[in-house]
Motif scaffolding. Sequence first.
Motif, PDB file in Angstrom:
ATOM      1  N   MET A   1       0.837  -1.200   0.000  1.00 24.34           N
ATOM      2  CA  MET A   1       0.000   0.000   0.000  1.00 24.34           C
ATOM      3  C   MET A   1       0.869   1.246   0.000  1.00 24.34           C
ATOM      4  SD  MET A   1      -1.304   0.143   3.957  1.00 24.34           S
ATOM      5  CE  MET A   1      -0.141   0.045   5.308  1.00 24.34           C
ATOM      6  N   ARG A   2       0.304   2.335  -0.516  1.00 21.14           N
ATOM      7  CA  ARG A   2       1.037   3.598  -0.550  1.00 21.14           C
ATOM      8  C   ARG A   2       0.568   4.476   0.610  1.00 21.14           C
ATOM      9  NH1 ARG A   2       4.081   4.338  -4.871  1.00 21.14           N
ATOM     10  NH2 ARG A   2       4.239   6.597  -4.546  1.00 21.14           N
ATOM     11  N   VAL A   3       1.532   5.044   1.321  1.00 24.74           N
ATOM     12  CA  VAL A   3       1.216   5.889   2.466  1.00 24.74           C
ATOM     13  C   VAL A   3       2.100   7.124   2.436  1.00 24.74           C
ATOM     14  CG1 VAL A   3       0.459   3.978   3.934  1.00 24.74           C
ATOM     15  CG2 VAL A   3       2.865   4.664   3.931  1.00 24.74           C
ATOM     16  N   LYS A   4       1.626   8.193   3.051  1.00 23.74           N
ATOM     17  CA  LYS A   4       2.447   9.388   3.183  1.00 23.74           C
ATOM     18  C   LYS A   4       3.394   9.225   4.370  1.00 23.74           C
ATOM     19  CE  LYS A   4      -0.791  12.646   1.083  1.00 23.74           C
ATOM     20  NZ  LYS A   4      -1.566  13.892   1.257  1.00 23.74           N
ATOM     21  N   LEU A   5       4.573   9.800   4.237  1.00 30.11           N
ATOM     22  CA  LEU A   5       5.565   9.666   5.304  1.00 30.11           C
ATOM     23  C   LEU A   5       5.037  10.196   6.632  1.00 30.11           C
ATOM     24  CD1 LEU A   5       8.901  10.616   3.480  1.00 30.11           C
ATOM     25  CD2 LEU A   5       8.059   8.340   4.096  1.00 30.11           C
ATOM     26  N   LYS A   6       4.243  11.256   6.595  1.00 27.32           N
ATOM     27  CA  LYS A   6       3.731  11.836   7.841  1.00 27.32           C
ATOM     28  C   LYS A   6       2.766  10.909   8.564  1.00 27.32           C
ATOM     29  CE  LYS A   6      -0.172  14.366   5.772  1.00 27.32           C
ATOM     30  NZ  LYS A   6      -0.766  15.705   5.561  1.00 27.32           N
ATOM     31  N   ASP A   7       2.186   9.943   7.825  1.00 28.86           N
ATOM     32  CA  ASP A   7       1.232   9.021   8.440  1.00 28.86           C
ATOM     33  C   ASP A   7       1.914   7.876   9.192  1.00 28.86           C
ATOM     34  OD1 ASP A   7      -0.910  10.494   7.470  1.00 28.86           O
ATOM     35  OD2 ASP A   7      -0.976   9.371   5.587  1.00 28.86           O
ATOM     36  N   ILE A   8       3.156   7.623   8.865  1.00 31.54           N
ATOM     37  CA  ILE A   8       3.845   6.486   9.510  1.00 31.54           C
ATOM     38  C   ILE A   8       5.072   6.900  10.324  1.00 31.54           C
ATOM     39  CG2 ILE A   8       3.020   4.765   7.865  1.00 31.54           C
ATOM     40  CD1 ILE A   8       5.667   5.025   6.373  1.00 31.54           C
ATOM     41  N   PHE A   9       5.491   8.180  10.163  1.00 28.50           N
ATOM     42  CA  PHE A   9       6.662   8.656  10.900  1.00 28.50           C
ATOM     43  C   PHE A   9       6.379  10.010  11.549  1.00 28.50           C
ATOM     44  CE2 PHE A   9       8.779   6.214   7.400  1.00 28.50           C
ATOM     45  CZ  PHE A   9       9.361   5.236   8.189  1.00 28.50           C
ATOM     46  N   ASP A  10       7.026  10.235  12.692  1.00 28.74           N
ATOM     47  CA  ASP A  10       7.194  11.582  13.215  1.00 28.74           C
ATOM     48  C   ASP A  10       8.504  12.102  12.629  1.00 28.74           C
ATOM     49  OD1 ASP A  10       4.941  11.905  14.876  1.00 28.74           O
ATOM     50  OD2 ASP A  10       5.863  10.627  16.406  1.00 28.74           O
ATOM     51  N   LEU A  11       8.427  13.150  11.815  1.00 24.79           N
ATOM     52  CA  LEU A  11       9.620  13.701  11.191  1.00 24.79           C
ATOM     53  C   LEU A  11      10.255  14.714  12.135  1.00 24.79           C
ATOM     54  CD1 LEU A  11       7.942  12.485   8.784  1.00 24.79           C
ATOM     55  CD2 LEU A  11       9.069  14.207   7.352  1.00 24.79           C
ATOM     56  N   GLN A  12      11.500  14.459  12.508  1.00 22.53           N
ATOM     57  CA  GLN A  12      12.163  15.267  13.537  1.00 22.53           C
ATOM     58  C   GLN A  12      13.487  15.821  13.024  1.00 22.53           C
ATOM     59  OE1 GLN A  12      12.460  13.683  17.686  1.00 22.53           O
ATOM     60  NE2 GLN A  12      14.674  13.857  17.365  1.00 22.53           N
ATOM     61  N   MET A  13      13.604  17.148  13.021  1.00 23.29           N
ATOM     62  CA  MET A  13      14.839  17.813  12.620  1.00 23.29           C
ATOM     63  C   MET A  13      15.760  17.983  13.829  1.00 23.29           C
ATOM     64  SD  MET A  13      13.221  20.815  10.212  1.00 23.29           S
ATOM     65  CE  MET A  13      14.766  21.736  10.256  1.00 23.29           C
ATOM     66  N   GLY A  14      17.052  18.032  13.531  1.00 22.14           N
ATOM     67  CA  GLY A  14      18.016  18.251  14.600  1.00 22.14           C
ATOM     68  C   GLY A  14      18.326  19.727  14.805  1.00 22.14           C
ATOM     69  N   LYS A  15      19.345  19.996  15.581  1.00 21.61           N
ATOM     70  CA  LYS A  15      19.760  21.372  15.888  1.00 21.61           C
ATOM     71  C   LYS A  15      21.273  21.432  16.036  1.00 21.61           C
ATOM     72  CE  LYS A  15      15.711  23.042  18.510  1.00 21.61           C
ATOM     73  NZ  LYS A  15      15.282  23.582  19.827  1.00 21.61           N
ATOM     74  N   THR A  16      21.789  22.661  15.934  1.00 18.35           N
ATOM     75  CA  THR A  16      23.206  22.913  16.230  1.00 18.35           C
ATOM     76  C   THR A  16      23.279  23.881  17.402  1.00 18.35           C
ATOM     77  OG1 THR A  16      23.859  22.623  13.915  1.00 18.35           O
ATOM     78  CG2 THR A  16      25.409  23.775  15.352  1.00 18.35           C
ATOM     79  N   PRO A  17      23.631  23.394  18.586  1.00 16.60           N
ATOM     80  CA  PRO A  17      23.797  24.303  19.727  1.00 16.60           C
ATOM     81  C   PRO A  17      24.871  25.348  19.440  1.00 16.60           C
ATOM     82  CG  PRO A  17      23.674  22.024  20.458  1.00 16.60           C
ATOM     83  CD  PRO A  17      23.805  21.989  18.962  1.00 16.60           C
ATOM     84  N   SER A  18      24.876  26.410  20.177  1.00 15.68           N
ATOM     85  CA  SER A  18      25.798  27.521  19.945  1.00 15.68           C
ATOM     86  C   SER A  18      27.253  27.053  19.905  1.00 15.68           C
ATOM     87  CB  SER A  18      25.644  28.571  21.044  1.00 15.68           C
ATOM     88  OG  SER A  18      26.627  29.572  20.910  1.00 15.68           O
TER      89      SER A  18
END
Length: 391
Positions: A1-18
Amino acid sequence: MRVKLKDIFDLQMGKTPSRSNLEYWNTTDYKWISIADLTKTSKYIFETKEYLSKSAIKDSGIKVIPANTVVMSFKLSIGKTAITKEDMYSNEAIMAFKDKHVINIIPEYIFYLFKYKNWEEGSNKAVMGKTLNKATLSEIEVEICSIEKQRQIVNILDKIMSAVDGRKQELQLLDELIKARFVEMFGNPVTNEKGWKQRQLGEITTKIGSGATPKGGKEAYQEEGITLIRSMNVHNGLFEYKELAHISEEQAEKLDNVTIEENDVLLNITGASVARSCVVPSKILPARVNQHVCIIRCNQCIVPEFLNKLLIDDNYQRLLWSIAEAGATREAITKQQVESLQIIMPPIELQEQFADFVHQVDKSKFDTMTFAPIYDIINLYLHTHFYQGRR
């Protein structure tokens, strides 16, 4: 079946601390993934170049990436993919796909799906350029088959990739053979313990200079035309054809002062890839370079292949990096610094003997170690199972 990424994953971006807070970075507490780390790793990522402290995590609010999570670069260098083997963190150019567990998915299946997908296919390149974003990624549809079929596909691709990894190891050994031969014949080119005569690079070359990016930047690039060499194409001892840009003859005329000739040595002089060097392959000519790549054209006193191997010798690479890192704002080597580089000058006959050895080794590499057929098979297989039809 075809699914959207948002339906099966929590998309989480990272960060760069100071970066200005050294306490955040002078540590080996928590692994922090960058695109460079993804470039060097294979399926699983175990190590990272940089780490974050506990205070960096607390103050920045960066979220942890759990073990066995697929991570992928989605800015600048799109599609570098791996699976975390332990809890880690990442910078903002990397997206973590945290499984919502709404359907059965194995990370290795997603790894292969992402790694070999053409992320620019069907997109508006003029808008997207070399960057995806969370909203765009969230709406992308992927094919998810049964867990049994996923395991079958992963098993087949694991076997193919094992063959690729084996070939890569053989290539690395051949590269080490060339490095060892260089040291055996010429010694350390920085300390010059063999006592060779030395001259400044500017004295033994007929041209040293870098180019520019055509007006309009990447919007001016074409599918065909005059080759424009960028830093991403220049690797140590290897020219990378992926993402090779082209410009019109009119644009190329404005860069006539940086026209590439056969046997020119290329040296990256700015950015994270600074100090990488290779000899230009003749089949991409005619060509120009942008401002991040320096042309070095040898005179009759020095053999281009010898000069290239000298520049990428481990000892000389450390010297070049020490020069680059002394820059005021970013890694950079100036034209004057390139011209002033001290180069050992063994007899030309000895240089030519070494160049003949390199050519013989390279012939063995390219005759027996080509990856193109294997990658074609992988892409065909993935296209069949991932990107076409419904199950």
